[in-house]
Every structure is written in structure tokens, then in C-alpha cells.
Design an enzyme around this catalytic site. Structure first.
Site, mmCIF file in Angstrom:
data_model
loop_
_atom_site.group_PDB
_atom_site.id
_atom_site.type_symbol
_atom_site.label_atom_id
_atom_site.label_comp_id
_atom_site.label_asym_id
_atom_site.label_seq_id
_atom_site.Cartn_x
_atom_site.Cartn_y
_atom_site.Cartn_z
ATOM 1 N N THR A 108 -74.315 3.415 32.680
ATOM 2 C CA THR A 108 -73.326 3.088 31.647
ATOM 3 C C THR A 108 -73.956 3.192 30.268
ATOM 4 O O THR A 108 -75.157 2.963 30.117
ATOM 5 C CB THR A 108 -72.735 1.671 31.842
ATOM 6 O OG1 THR A 108 -71.778 1.424 30.812
ATOM 7 C CG2 THR A 108 -73.781 0.578 31.804
ATOM 8 N N ASP A 117 -66.369 2.152 36.432
ATOM 9 C CA ASP A 117 -65.291 2.644 35.581
ATOM 10 C C ASP A 117 -64.190 1.604 35.624
ATOM 11 O O ASP A 117 -63.766 1.185 36.706
ATOM 12 C CB ASP A 117 -64.760 4.007 36.020
ATOM 13 C CG ASP A 117 -63.977 4.640 34.881
ATOM 14 O OD1 ASP A 117 -64.613 5.028 33.880
ATOM 15 O OD2 ASP A 117 -62.741 4.721 34.956
ATOM 16 N N PHE A 163 -65.978 -8.992 25.903
ATOM 17 C CA PHE A 163 -65.910 -7.777 25.094
ATOM 18 C C PHE A 163 -64.563 -7.092 25.336
ATOM 19 O O PHE A 163 -63.744 -7.560 26.139
ATOM 20 C CB PHE A 163 -67.073 -6.823 25.424
ATOM 21 C CG PHE A 163 -67.030 -6.228 26.809
ATOM 22 C CD1 PHE A 163 -67.518 -6.926 27.903
ATOM 23 C CD2 PHE A 163 -66.478 -4.963 27.028
ATOM 24 C CE1 PHE A 163 -67.472 -6.377 29.187
ATOM 25 C CE2 PHE A 163 -66.434 -4.401 28.306
ATOM 26 C CZ PHE A 163 -66.925 -5.114 29.388
HETATM 27 P P1 ITT Z 1 -69.384 3.827 30.365
HETATM 28 O O1 ITT Z 1 -68.349 4.848 30.789
HETATM 29 O O2 ITT Z 1 -70.579 4.447 29.725
HETATM 30 O O3 ITT Z 1 -69.729 2.867 31.460
HETATM 31 P P2 ITT Z 1 -67.215 2.840 28.698
HETATM 32 O O4 ITT Z 1 -67.051 1.703 27.742
HETATM 33 O O5 ITT Z 1 -66.779 4.209 28.215
HETATM 34 O O6 ITT Z 1 -68.737 2.900 29.191
HETATM 35 P P3 ITT Z 1 -65.145 2.949 30.712
HETATM 36 O O7 ITT Z 1 -64.905 4.408 30.547
HETATM 37 O O8 ITT Z 1 -65.193 2.381 32.103
HETATM 38 O O9 ITT Z 1 -66.495 2.476 30.031
HETATM 39 O O10 ITT Z 1 -64.044 2.185 29.860
HETATM 40 C C1 ITT Z 1 -63.839 0.851 30.064
HETATM 41 C C2 ITT Z 1 -63.130 0.253 28.871
HETATM 42 O O11 ITT Z 1 -62.200 -0.702 29.392
HETATM 43 C C3 ITT Z 1 -64.109 -0.521 27.997
HETATM 44 O O12 ITT Z 1 -64.599 0.242 26.937
HETATM 45 C C4 ITT Z 1 -63.260 -1.698 27.545
HETATM 46 O O13 ITT Z 1 -62.503 -1.308 26.439
HETATM 47 C C5 ITT Z 1 -62.342 -1.922 28.739
HETATM 48 N N1 ITT Z 1 -62.933 -2.918 29.663
HETATM 49 C C6 ITT Z 1 -63.578 -2.697 30.847
HETATM 50 N N2 ITT Z 1 -64.005 -3.832 31.387
HETATM 51 C C7 ITT Z 1 -63.656 -4.804 30.540
HETATM 52 C C8 ITT Z 1 -63.849 -6.193 30.528
HETATM 53 O O14 ITT Z 1 -64.528 -6.826 31.483
HETATM 54 N N3 ITT Z 1 -63.347 -6.887 29.509
HETATM 55 C C9 ITT Z 1 -62.666 -6.267 28.517
HETATM 56 N N4 ITT Z 1 -62.469 -4.959 28.424
HETATM 57 C C10 ITT Z 1 -62.961 -4.218 29.434
#
Ligand code: ITT
Length: 192
Positions: A8, A67, A146
């Protein structure tokens, strides 16, 4: 000790994943920052597979990917797999969801987290999905967590994810549920 790359680039997600993985006896390595995987999948699982496989192949180590995102019922499941791409900052992404929802009384939503573990050759060894149902508030509440945490209200706990302690979020969140399902399987899988 097996080496596992945490695939990630999101530092907040990384912190939560490291907490869930502590205690397994794995040596955790960070993904090289220049290694970016295009998320072309249409589902959380498809994107988690892409990230884990490609990082495993590029590094020659086991790799674990997450994801995740928010699916809002009244928005036909948006932002969904586009959760990270729904705006330039957490603040912008939250504002967009609140604006799109407006005053609608239908506030049901779910957080989804797909976790995938890939072998060094990129083959998928284990995967699962954790789902947490809740409601979207009309204004953000809380300072923890977050992403969309301040607008995601978990009725059973009576608070938003941003109002929970890290330990509570670890227990009740979509990510927490996914890791609770996988941890026994991680333990019985002989990583080398
Ligand atoms: P990686 O792909 O590098 O892991 P990313 O932030 O791009 O990082 P994702 O594509 O999985 O990850 O997008 C997930 C998004 O969904 C993340 O940026 C947050 O905006 C939201 N999200 C995921 N889990 C969350 C959580 O526990 N609490 C709040 N928002 C979350």
C-alpha cells in the site's frame, strides 16, 4: 521469518495493516514507493489481487494488499472502487459525498475491505472481504482514523469511525473484520 511486503502507498492504511499483522512473526517490508499498480479492476477483490500479485512479482516476496472503500446505497454504490479517486483530499472526498447525498433521508452505506495475500510468484494464496454497515451523517464528527471515517456512523457502537479509539476501529471496522477472518489462515499457511 518470512518477509511480506505490505502493498500500500496509503500511510494511514499501512498503520492499520501493520497493527493487524503484528504478532504473526512476519518481517514486514514497505512497498517501494516508485512501484505503483494501476487499479483497473471493477471490484475491491479484483483490485486487491492486482496490487498483491504485481508487488509480489516485482519484489520476489510474499505481498499483502488491501483494496477498500465506501459504498453509499442512495448513490448506487458510489464512490465504491473510486473511493480514493473521488477528490484530491479527504476533505474534498467527504464534501462530495455529503453534497451528492444532500438531504436525502436514505443514509445507508457500507465500508468494504478486500485483503489478498500473494505468493512470491504472484499466485493468490488467500483472500477475503470484510463488510461493515453504517450510516452517512450530515456533517463530519470526530478526529481519529482517516478517509471517510468522520462521516461513517456505526449504529451498534453509537459513534463514527473517527470517534472510535484505534482499538475499537480495529475490532469493528471492515478492515478489522477482514483480518479477523484471515488471521487463523495466515497462521496455518507455511510461508517461506
Ligand atoms: P493503496 O491502493 O496504495 O493501498 P489507496 O488509498 O489508494 O492506497 P484504495 O485504492 O484501497 O487505497 O482506496 C481506499 C480509499 O477508501 C481510501 O483512500 C479512503 O479514502 C477510503 N477508505 C478505505 N478504508 C477506509 C477506512 O478504514 N476509513 C476511511 N476511509 C477509508
Amino acid at each position: 521469518m518470512p518477509t511480506v511486503v505490505v502493498a500500500t502507498g496509503n500511510p494511514d492504511k499501512l498503520k492499520e495493516m501493520q497493527t493487524h499483522l503484528a504478532g504473526l512473526g512476519w518481517t514486514l517490508k514497505l512497498k517501494p514507493p516508485e512501484l505503483e499498480v494501476e487499479e483497473t479492476g471493477e471490484t475491491f477483490l479484483a483490485n486487491a489481487r492486482l496490487k498483491a500479485s504485481q508487488v509480489a512479482i516485482a519484489t520476489g516476496h510474499w505481498a499483502i494488499a488491501d483494496d477498500s472503500g465506501l459504498a453509499v446505497e442512495a448513490l448506487n454504490g458510489s464512490p465504491g472502487v473510486y473511493s480514493a479517486r473521488y477528490g484530491k483530499s479527504d476533505e474534498e472526498r467527504i464534501k462530495r459525498v455529503l453534497t451528492e447525498l444532500g438531504n436525502t433521508p436514505s443514509r445507508q452505506a457500507q465500508f468494504v475491505c478486500a485483503i489478498t495475500l500473494a505468493r512470491p510468484d504472484g499466485a493468490i494464496a488467500l483472500e477475503t472481504e470484510g463488510i461493515c454497515r453504517g450510516e452517512i451523517l450530515r456533517a463530519p464528527r470526530g478526529t481519529g482514523g482517516f478517509g471517510y471515517d468522520p462521516i461513517f456512523y456505526a449504529p451498534e457502537q453509537g459513534k463514527t469511525f473517527a470517534e472510535m479509539t484505534p482499538l475499537q476501529k480495529q475490532r469493528y471496522s471492515h478492515r478489522g473484520l477482514a483480518f479477523q477472518q484471515l488471521t487463523p489462515e495466515f497462521r496455518s499457511l507455511a510461508l517461506e
